[in-house]
Design an enzyme around this catalytic site. Structure first.
Site, short mmCIF file in Angstrom:
data_model
loop_
_atom_site.label_atom_id
_atom_site.label_comp_id
_atom_site.label_asym_id
_atom_site.label_seq_id
_atom_site.Cartn_x
_atom_site.Cartn_y
_atom_site.Cartn_z
N GLU A 270 0.80 -1.23 0.00
CA GLU A 270 0.00 0.00 0.00
C GLU A 270 0.84 1.29 0.00
O GLU A 270 0.81 2.07 0.96
CB GLU A 270 -1.00 -0.05 1.16
CG GLU A 270 -1.93 -1.24 0.99
CD GLU A 270 -3.07 -1.35 2.01
OE1 GLU A 270 -3.05 -0.65 3.02
OE2 GLU A 270 -3.99 -2.15 1.76
N GLU A 378 -4.66 -8.85 -0.83
CA GLU A 378 -5.17 -8.58 0.53
C GLU A 378 -6.65 -8.23 0.52
O GLU A 378 -7.12 -7.49 -0.35
CB GLU A 378 -4.37 -7.45 1.19
CG GLU A 378 -4.58 -7.40 2.71
CD GLU A 378 -3.86 -6.24 3.35
OE1 GLU A 378 -2.62 -6.18 3.26
OE2 GLU A 378 -4.54 -5.41 3.97
#
Ligand code: NAG
Ligand code: NAG
Ligand code: NAG
Length: 540
Positions: A270, A378
């Site tokens: 991220e 994820e």
């Protein structure tokens, strides 16, 4: 007395009924139930079977009744549906698309901490639930490189009291690796019968490498790509270096010494999260598309090759962030030929920012960069906001949300799907940051019980039946497909597999053509997920 007796009989009857589905059902004010396990009883999950010639196997989980309920259909005795089907699905056997890498979850610190609260037998049963064929047979495990928001503390492998250490002399794996992650991964490797792929992802560098001086929060690496900090961060991830009498192991080498070898590494977990949602408490390191491109080109790519982790040995995966960023990052990083030459695939997460799922970005990126595979790395429920409902025992809606997302990704060239924490507690922790979420398995740490949530079975309908190496097979639908989602595959033994989700309240009749030798009529119960399997078509 008589009343008590009948109560006992009733309980015994219920117990037997639920056991036929290998599940001790427990209800917690939700629209569905969980399967409970304690030291006295924990029915294991049925092993994967193959139907004999002339039959197909049908595994069903549903909101109100079943968990992996197996029935075998005799193809010679299929009854015609009483009503015309509302839906006809025809497989397009020549439309063969992506090859599947697998399905799995993440070996987080929180997972290890929750497992450690359980007696050994239950811990091991959870490992079997995930990694064995009498479980959901995960084929991918994601390993965070040092701490994440699901750790008990903030740490990296070279904190050095905040002092700079550009030669990484003080690099060391931490107690979380030695006591929690490495033992879990080793047990998974022992239990796995078949390919198992490990994927690692960095969350943050040591604070002294970052512009904000802190492991948590939205800092960049200091300086510019090609400079000492970007170089040091690349080396932290893998390098093994002889230096007179010192041996310096860094992340990949340290794990390799334990017999744990990685299949893939993402360039950064991220890289844009702090910008998207303004969270400044997470382990995080920022990369814009431009400095990601240059870091891969000048530091990470060449250093990985020098160290023997070139693209043939370790798959390097770009992005590892939400679908909405796929186009921006790939346009800038993969348009650069040198940067693109070091990268094998593109990882993405399922989180929806502003409620926009951005599925079409998968098609766009696949068409622009067909040689870079896509993989979802994820997902979790209960992430929406700090006030959202976090962990829940028995929420079936979440099982449907999982299955729908997996199918939509698979229908758009995705080669695998990886969940977040394998195990959390019933409050959705633990996390130093109180950033709780839901998980497939939740542990009641006080009572030493664990629960398999509906999501466990939902993801299991894919992971248990679609082994790595399976090929996605296209299909077309005629009729009203509202609320029905499906994806089809041919596995490496030429067995056909279809997973179908019905999110409607009502049953749906459908016919599947070109799946078995004859058209197969099926009634999908309302709110159910099913996996259909044909016999292997391999000629002996
Ligand atoms: C993608 O890049 C464009 C142009 O630089 C920018 O306007 C847009 O906000 C970016 N999108 C995201 C999701 O960051
Ligand atoms: C189940 O989860 C969904 C999605 O997070 C949520 O909208 C819903 O309210 C939950 N159901 C219950 C009964 O709490
Ligand atoms: C997390 O919750 C605990 C217990 O409620 C509290 O003591 C702690 O300060 C919280 N941590 C953060 C980072 O909010």
């Amino acid at each position: 007395m008589a009343f008590q007796l009948s109560t006992v009989v009733l309980i015994v009857l219920q117990f037997q009924l639920s056991l036929t589905d290998h599940c001790i059902k427990r209800y917690f004010n939700q629209n569905s139930f969980v399967c409970a396990c304690d030291t006295r009883s924990c029915p294991s999950i049925p092993g994967t079977t193959r139907p004999p010639k002339g039959y197909i196997d049908q595994w069903v989980s549903s909101r109100s009744l079943h968990r992996f309920h197996l029935t075998r259909l005799n193809l010679n005795r299929l009854s015609r549906p009483l009503f015309p089907p509302s839906l006809v699905v025809t497989l397009r056997l020549n439309d063969r698309r992506q090859t599947i890498h697998g399905f799995g979850g993440a070996f987080t610190d929180a997972t290890g901490l929750n497992l450690a609260t359980l007696p050994m037998a239950l811990r091991d049963q959870i490992m079997r639930d995930y990694f064995s064929t009498d479980g959901i047979d995960y084929s991918i495990g994601r390993v965070p490189i040092a701490g994440t928001d699901f750790s008990a503390r903030v740490y990296s492998y070279d904190d050095n009291n905040g002092e700079e250490d550009l030669e990484l002399k003080n690099f060391a794996l931490q107690p979380e690796d030695i006591n929690l992650k490495i033992p879990m991964i080793k047990r998974a490797l022992e239990l796995k019968n078949g390919p198992f792929r490990l994927l690692c992802s960095p969350w943050s560098s040591p604070g002294w490498m970052k512009t904000n001086g802190n492991i948590i929060g939205a800092g960049f690496l200091k300086g510019v790509p090609g400079g000492p900090y970007y170089k040091a961060w690349a080396k932290y991830l893998f390098k093994f270096q002889h230096n007179y009498c010192f041996l310096f192991d860094r992340f990949l080498d340290s794990y390799s010494k334990e017999g744990i070898n990685f299949w893939a590494m993402t360039t950064q977990n991220e890289p844009n999260i702090a910008i998207e949602i303004g969270i400044f408490l997470l382990h995080n390191l920022r990369f814009t598309p431009e400095n990601m491109r240059d870091w891969v080109k000048y530091d990470l790519g060449p250093e990985l090759e020098k160290a023997g982790y070139g693209r043939d040995k370790l798959n390097l995966l770009l992005l590892d962030d939400n679908r909405q960023l796929l186009v921006n990052y790939t346009q800038i990083v993969l348009k650069d030929e040198t940067a693109a030459s070091f990268i094998n695939g593109i990882a993405f997460h399922w989180y929806k920012i502003n409620n926009q799922p951005h599925y079409n970005e998968l098609n766009v990126v696949h068409n622009n960069f067909p040689n870079h595979f896509l993989i979802s790395t994820e997902a979790c429920e209960g992430y929406q906001s700090s006030s959202a409902i976090k962990a829940q025992l028995g929420n079936w809606t979440r099982a449907e949300t999982y299955a729908k997302d997996i199918i939509k990704d698979l229908n758009r060239y995705t080669t695998g799907w990886v969940d977040w924490n394998l195990v959390l507690d019933t409050k959705g922790g633990s996390s130093y940051e109180n950033n709780s979420a839901d998980a497939l398995i939740l542990v009641d740490t006080d009572r030493k019980i664990y629960y398999r949530n509906p999501m466990f079975y939902s993801l299991g309908h894919f992971s248990k039946f679609i082994p790595p190496g399976s090929v996605y097979i296209g299909h077309q639908v005629q009729g009203n497909s509202r609320g029905v989602y499906l994806a089809a595959f041919e596995d490496p033994s030429n067995q056909m597999v279809i997973v179908i989700l019905n999110t409607n309240d009502y049953p749906v009749n459908l016919i599947i053509n070109k799946f078995a030798q004859v058209p197969v009529p099926i009634t999908l119960d309302g709110h159910s997920i099913r996996t259909l399997l044909t016999p292997s078509r391999k000629v002996n």
